[in-house]
Design a protein around this motif. Structure first.
Motif, PDB file in Angstrom:
ATOM      1  N   ASP A 197     -22.149 131.721 -62.798  1.00 37.83           N
ATOM      2  CA  ASP A 197     -21.514 130.482 -62.252  1.00 37.83           C
ATOM      3  C   ASP A 197     -21.357 129.797 -63.389  1.00 37.83           C
ATOM      4  OD1 ASP A 197     -21.203 131.344 -59.556  1.00 37.83           O
ATOM      5  OD2 ASP A 197     -22.992 130.315 -59.065  1.00 37.83           O
ATOM      6  N   ARG A 198     -22.370 129.418 -64.264  1.00 41.10           N
ATOM      7  CA  ARG A 198     -22.261 128.582 -65.375  1.00 41.10           C
ATOM      8  C   ARG A 198     -21.196 129.215 -66.333  1.00 41.10           C
ATOM      9  NH1 ARG A 198     -27.506 128.192 -66.358  1.00 41.10           N
ATOM     10  NH2 ARG A 198     -27.577 129.822 -67.988  1.00 41.10           N
ATOM     11  N   SER A 200     -17.694 129.619 -64.441  1.00 39.79           N
ATOM     12  CA  SER A 200     -17.236 128.252 -63.472  1.00 39.79           C
ATOM     13  C   SER A 200     -16.059 128.823 -62.380  1.00 39.79           C
ATOM     14  CB  SER A 200     -16.331 127.345 -64.451  1.00 39.79           C
ATOM     15  OG  SER A 200     -17.128 127.060 -65.598  1.00 39.79           O
ATOM     16  N   GLY A 201     -16.618 129.819 -61.540  1.00 36.42           N
ATOM     17  CA  GLY A 201     -15.964 130.145 -60.291  1.00 36.42           C
ATOM     18  C   GLY A 201     -14.591 131.121 -60.635  1.00 36.42           C
ATOM     19  N   ASN A 202     -14.189 131.312 -61.984  1.00 37.61           N
ATOM     20  CA  ASN A 202     -13.059 132.098 -62.038  1.00 37.61           C
ATOM     21  C   ASN A 202     -13.399 133.417 -62.303  1.00 37.61           C
ATOM     22  OD1 ASN A 202     -10.734 133.012 -63.045  1.00 37.61           O
ATOM     23  ND2 ASN A 202     -10.740 131.496 -65.042  1.00 37.61           N
TER      24      ASN A 202
END
Length: 158
Positions: A92-93, A96-98
């Motif tokens: 996630d870091r 970033s959700g991409n």
């Protein structure tokens, strides 16, 4: 030699060999089979096609495994849960959700692919995953088959 007598049999079963090898062992099998195909004159398009099908099938299997109920129960174990949370937070870091960028990136990292595909199984819709996986797998397999093909032809700068 006895190996030369086996060559016609191997080539007649080549589509099945490519499909299963790619499904089970991924890019390593594609490179080895590309080298073999370039030296035996096997059709590179068929090599690409069956490698692509095997890769998409394997990726879809790992993706769907990420949705399995037993995985949820497995995550409840203390040690596995810590590792899962650590991996999820890192992914996630970094991304970033991409999820599309993640799907492209994991093709280049050995070992992360399976865990990440299971992670995506909980984050993406299957239809969306299939669309992006088709695109990324098509590019990735084209690259791997090309490298293996030229390596089999003796191009040393590949």
């Amino acid at each position: 030699m006895w190996i030369e007598s086996l060559l016609p049999s191997v080539i007649s079963y080549m589509p099945i060999i490519i499909l299963l090898s790619t499904f089970l062992w991924g890019e390593a099998a594609v490179i080895i089979l590309s080298i073999f195909a370039s030296q035996t004159g096997y059709n590179p398009f068929l090599l690409y096609l069956f490698s692509f099908i095997g890769t998409v099938a394997a990726d879809s299997g790992w993706f769907l495994l990420g949705r399995a109920k037993f995985l949820t129960r497995l995550k409840e174990r203390k040690m596995i849960h810590k590792s899962y949370v650590r991996a999820r937070n890192l992914i996630d870091r970094l991304f970033s959700g991409n999820h599309v960028t993640l799907l492209i990136t994991i093709k280049f990292f050995c070992g992360l692919r399976f865990v990440t595909l299971m992670y995506l199984g909980r984050k993406m819709k299957f239809k969306e995953f299939c669309f992006y996986n088709f695109i990324t797998s098509a590019i990735w397999i084209a690259l791997v088959v090309t490298v293996g093909w030229f390596a089999g032809k003796g191009v040393y700068w590949v």
